[in-house]
Write a protein that holds these residues in place. Structure first.
Motif, PDB file in Angstrom:
ATOM      1  N   ASP A  32     -34.290  -1.676  25.476  1.00 58.28           N
ATOM      2  CA  ASP A  32     -33.000  -2.471  25.783  1.00 58.28           C
ATOM      3  C   ASP A  32     -32.933  -3.166  27.180  1.00 58.28           C
ATOM      4  OD1 ASP A  32     -32.935  -0.258  27.220  1.00 58.28           O
ATOM      5  OD2 ASP A  32     -30.859   0.367  26.444  1.00 58.28           O
ATOM      6  N   VAL A  33     -31.786  -3.881  27.193  1.00 60.00           N
ATOM      7  CA  VAL A  33     -31.611  -4.706  28.548  1.00 60.00           C
ATOM      8  C   VAL A  33     -31.533  -3.962  29.844  1.00 60.00           C
ATOM      9  CG1 VAL A  33     -30.255  -6.418  29.610  1.00 60.00           C
ATOM     10  CG2 VAL A  33     -30.533  -6.451  27.210  1.00 60.00           C
ATOM     11  N   VAL A  34     -30.913  -2.710  29.585  1.00 57.89           N
ATOM     12  CA  VAL A  34     -30.704  -1.684  30.786  1.00 57.89           C
ATOM     13  C   VAL A  34     -32.067  -1.466  31.199  1.00 57.89           C
ATOM     14  CG1 VAL A  34     -29.722   0.490  31.491  1.00 57.89           C
ATOM     15  CG2 VAL A  34     -28.367  -1.266  30.070  1.00 57.89           C
ATOM     16  N   SER A  35     -32.844  -1.011  30.264  1.00 60.65           N
ATOM     17  CA  SER A  35     -34.242  -0.307  30.621  1.00 60.65           C
ATOM     18  C   SER A  35     -34.894  -1.542  31.216  1.00 60.65           C
ATOM     19  CB  SER A  35     -34.853   0.296  29.257  1.00 60.65           C
ATOM     20  OG  SER A  35     -34.091   1.284  28.794  1.00 60.65           O
ATOM     21  N   GLN A  36     -35.015  -2.509  30.608  1.00 63.90           N
ATOM     22  CA  GLN A  36     -35.789  -3.656  31.310  1.00 63.90           C
ATOM     23  C   GLN A  36     -35.351  -3.969  32.719  1.00 63.90           C
ATOM     24  OE1 GLN A  36     -38.460  -4.986  29.771  1.00 63.90           O
ATOM     25  NE2 GLN A  36     -38.064  -3.737  28.154  1.00 63.90           N
ATOM     26  N   ALA A  37     -33.992  -3.894  32.969  1.00 61.18           N
ATOM     27  CA  ALA A  37     -33.307  -4.201  34.295  1.00 61.18           C
ATOM     28  C   ALA A  37     -33.841  -3.089  35.419  1.00 61.18           C
ATOM     29  CB  ALA A  37     -32.061  -4.559  34.188  1.00 61.18           C
ATOM     30  N   CYS A  38     -34.038  -1.824  34.600  1.00 54.68           N
ATOM     31  CA  CYS A  38     -34.030  -0.683  35.441  1.00 54.68           C
ATOM     32  C   CYS A  38     -35.303   0.034  35.596  1.00 54.68           C
ATOM     33  CB  CYS A  38     -32.864   0.087  35.293  1.00 54.68           C
ATOM     34  SG  CYS A  38     -32.440   1.464  36.620  1.00 54.68           S
ATOM     35  N   GLY A  39     -36.160  -0.242  34.852  1.00 59.33           N
ATOM     36  CA  GLY A  39     -37.532   0.322  34.744  1.00 59.33           C
ATOM     37  C   GLY A  39     -38.359  -0.054  35.933  1.00 59.33           C
ATOM     38  N   ILE A  40     -39.101   0.980  36.302  1.00 59.51           N
ATOM     39  CA  ILE A  40     -39.989   0.837  37.331  1.00 59.51           C
ATOM     40  C   ILE A  40     -41.592   0.979  37.023  1.00 59.51           C
ATOM     41  CG2 ILE A  40     -38.374   0.957  39.237  1.00 59.51           C
ATOM     42  CD1 ILE A  40     -39.331   3.980  39.472  1.00 59.51           C
ATOM     43  N   THR A  41     -42.654   0.716  37.724  1.00 52.80           N
ATOM     44  CA  THR A  41     -44.036   1.070  37.273  1.00 52.80           C
ATOM     45  C   THR A  41     -44.526   1.632  38.342  1.00 52.80           C
ATOM     46  OG1 THR A  41     -44.581  -1.359  38.144  1.00 52.80           O
ATOM     47  CG2 THR A  41     -43.954  -1.080  35.709  1.00 52.80           C
ATOM     48  N   LYS A  42     -44.143   1.952  39.437  1.00 49.45           N
ATOM     49  CA  LYS A  42     -44.477   2.682  40.555  1.00 49.45           C
ATOM     50  C   LYS A  42     -43.641   3.480  41.290  1.00 49.45           C
ATOM     51  CE  LYS A  42     -44.105  -0.756  44.207  1.00 49.45           C
ATOM     52  NZ  LYS A  42     -44.685  -1.716  45.153  1.00 49.45           N
ATOM     53  N   GLN A  43     -44.391   4.763  41.654  1.00 51.13           N
ATOM     54  CA  GLN A  43     -43.477   5.758  42.393  1.00 51.13           C
ATOM     55  C   GLN A  43     -42.679   5.261  43.481  1.00 51.13           C
ATOM     56  OE1 GLN A  43     -42.959   8.272  40.747  1.00 51.13           O
ATOM     57  NE2 GLN A  43     -42.142  10.190  41.846  1.00 51.13           N
ATOM     58  N   ASN A  44     -41.323   5.737  43.948  1.00 54.09           N
ATOM     59  CA  ASN A  44     -40.692   5.540  45.030  1.00 54.09           C
ATOM     60  C   ASN A  44     -40.549   4.038  45.410  1.00 54.09           C
ATOM     61  OD1 ASN A  44     -40.579   8.227  45.940  1.00 54.09           O
ATOM     62  ND2 ASN A  44     -42.516   8.074  46.650  1.00 54.09           N
ATOM     63  N   GLU A  45     -40.258   3.371  44.115  1.00 55.92           N
ATOM     64  CA  GLU A  45     -39.921   1.909  44.409  1.00 55.92           C
ATOM     65  C   GLU A  45     -38.701   1.398  44.995  1.00 55.92           C
ATOM     66  OE1 GLU A  45     -40.021  -1.672  41.156  1.00 55.92           O
ATOM     67  OE2 GLU A  45     -41.586  -0.323  40.745  1.00 55.92           O
ATOM     68  N   GLY A  46     -37.664   2.423  44.724  1.00 60.62           N
ATOM     69  CA  GLY A  46     -36.474   2.022  45.260  1.00 60.62           C
ATOM     70  C   GLY A  46     -35.802   0.956  44.812  1.00 60.62           C
ATOM     71  N   LYS A  47     -35.801   0.723  43.419  1.00 61.95           N
ATOM     72  CA  LYS A  47     -35.095  -0.286  42.951  1.00 61.95           C
ATOM     73  C   LYS A  47     -33.978   0.147  42.298  1.00 61.95           C
ATOM     74  CE  LYS A  47     -35.842  -3.491  38.732  1.00 61.95           C
ATOM     75  NZ  LYS A  47     -36.477  -3.485  37.711  1.00 61.95           N
ATOM     76  N   ILE A  48     -32.885  -1.129  42.902  1.00 61.17           N
ATOM     77  CA  ILE A  48     -31.282  -0.728  42.674  1.00 61.17           C
ATOM     78  C   ILE A  48     -30.974  -1.150  41.193  1.00 61.17           C
ATOM     79  CG2 ILE A  48     -29.076  -0.909  43.398  1.00 61.17           C
ATOM     80  CD1 ILE A  48     -30.578   0.719  45.395  1.00 61.17           C
ATOM     81  N   CYS A  49     -30.705  -0.380  40.449  1.00 62.12           N
ATOM     82  CA  CYS A  49     -30.481  -0.686  39.128  1.00 62.12           C
ATOM     83  C   CYS A  49     -28.999  -1.228  39.091  1.00 62.12           C
ATOM     84  CB  CYS A  49     -30.312   0.254  38.091  1.00 62.12           C
ATOM     85  SG  CYS A  49     -32.057   1.461  38.179  1.00 62.12           S
ATOM     86  N   SER A  50     -28.885  -2.502  38.109  1.00 64.18           N
ATOM     87  CA  SER A  50     -27.435  -2.870  38.007  1.00 64.18           C
ATOM     88  C   SER A  50     -26.398  -1.771  37.501  1.00 64.18           C
ATOM     89  CB  SER A  50     -27.509  -3.788  36.685  1.00 64.18           C
ATOM     90  OG  SER A  50     -28.586  -4.074  36.034  1.00 64.18           O
ATOM     91  N   LEU A  51     -25.140  -2.171  37.654  1.00 65.33           N
ATOM     92  CA  LEU A  51     -24.009  -1.326  37.275  1.00 65.33           C
ATOM     93  C   LEU A  51     -24.083  -0.640  36.146  1.00 65.33           C
ATOM     94  CD1 LEU A  51     -21.633  -0.444  39.362  1.00 65.33           C
ATOM     95  CD2 LEU A  51     -20.193  -1.980  38.088  1.00 65.33           C
TER      96      LEU A  51
END
Length: 299
Positions: A32-51
């Protein structure tokens, strides 16, 4: 006699489970859209997911419990469960030769210092950071998320900071030795809310400590951080959820609960998923559709 006892009990448990309020958002590992926006491919990426928002579908008087849920992660593997040293977790300085039979793997870091704590459980720690937006006008709530009291009382007897660890609150303008005493000249400073602390870990040239591996860990607490204690209580199944915090009630129908997540725990490499779950509890605990059904079947 068994039928008379078990069937009503099963019906009661099933009704309790049906009264639970529960909702979840899959935020990594899905299509889904949320998973695509929040998914990461490496450890400790620090990606801030949308609300991420939950809209309450009914009035709820009880506290809301916030969980993270993992799927396809096998904390129940025999080697994984055994990969830790209990004495080290209690603060004793244990060296490499004494860790070979307990931690099994993840004993030394790349710079040849010893992990404290060592082992697979400690070095697969779930370090996504979940933040509840209680003070934003559109999503305002009377209370912030409480992240204390989430570990079992018995867990506090199993974890201690390293022997000789020192920490004291400071007002600023003081040296390490003035605050902590002689020999502490290489201490560090940490801001915890409105308070400032100076802290010192023993033998920094020989050990790599938990807060150095995971910046999300409060260095003042170290292994006594309750999120770490919760992770260390290994799950029995490959799909499990663990408590992250509680939001005091009440809540009204239509109220929006808003969260952001800093994504650091990577699941793509093993085909796992991560979900954010909110739920109330009953007298029998969290959601369990099997217990009531089992009682009725046996009855």
């Amino acid at each position: 006699a068994i039928g008379i006892a078990f069937v009503p009990t099963g019906i009661y448990l099933s009704n309790l489970n049906n009264e639970l309020y529960e909702d979840s958002i899959l935020y990594d590992g899905g299509e889904d859209v949320v998973s695509q926006a929040c998914g990461i491919t490496k450890q400790n990426e620090g990606k801030i997911c949308s609300l991420m928002t939950f809209t309450m579908s009914k009035d709820v008087e009880d506290d809301i419990h916030v969980y993270y849920e993992l799927e396809n992660f096998y904390q129940n593997h025999r080697l994984y469960v055994q990969s830790y040293d209990s004495k080290q977790l209690l603060g004793h300085q244990i060296f490499e030769k004494d860790l070979m039979n307990s931690c099994l793997v993840k004993i030394k870091s790349n710079d040849s210092t010893i992990f404290n704590p060592c082992g697979l459980i400690a070095h697969s720690y779930f370090n996504d950071v979940i933040r509840f937006h209680y003070n934003v006008d559109k999503y305002k709530h009377d209370h912030e998320m409480d992240e204390t009291g989430i570990a079992w009382p018995s867990d506090f007897d199993k974890f201690s900071q390293p022997d000789k660890f020192q920490v004291k609150e400071t007002n600023g303008g003081q040296t390490c030795e003035e605050v902590l005493g002689p020999g502490m000249e290489n201490c560090k400073t940490y801001m915890d809310g409105t308070k400032t602390y100076m802290y010192w870990y023993p033998n920094p040239d020989e050990f790599t400590y938990l807060y150095q591996v995971y910046p999300q860990i409060n260095p003042i607490k170290g292994v006594t951080d309750e999120h770490f204690m919760v992770w260390f209580r290994t799950a029995a199944r490959s799909k499990f959820r663990k408590l992250y915090g509680r939001i005091p009630g009440p809540f009204t129908k239509g109220q929006i609960l808003a969260f952001t997540i800093e994504a650091n725990f990577e699941v793509a490499s093993f085909g796992g998923t991560k979900s954010l779950v909110i739920s109330t509890l009953t007298d029998m605990g969290g959601s369990n559709t099997y217990l009531g059904t089992a009682f009725i079947a046996v009855g």
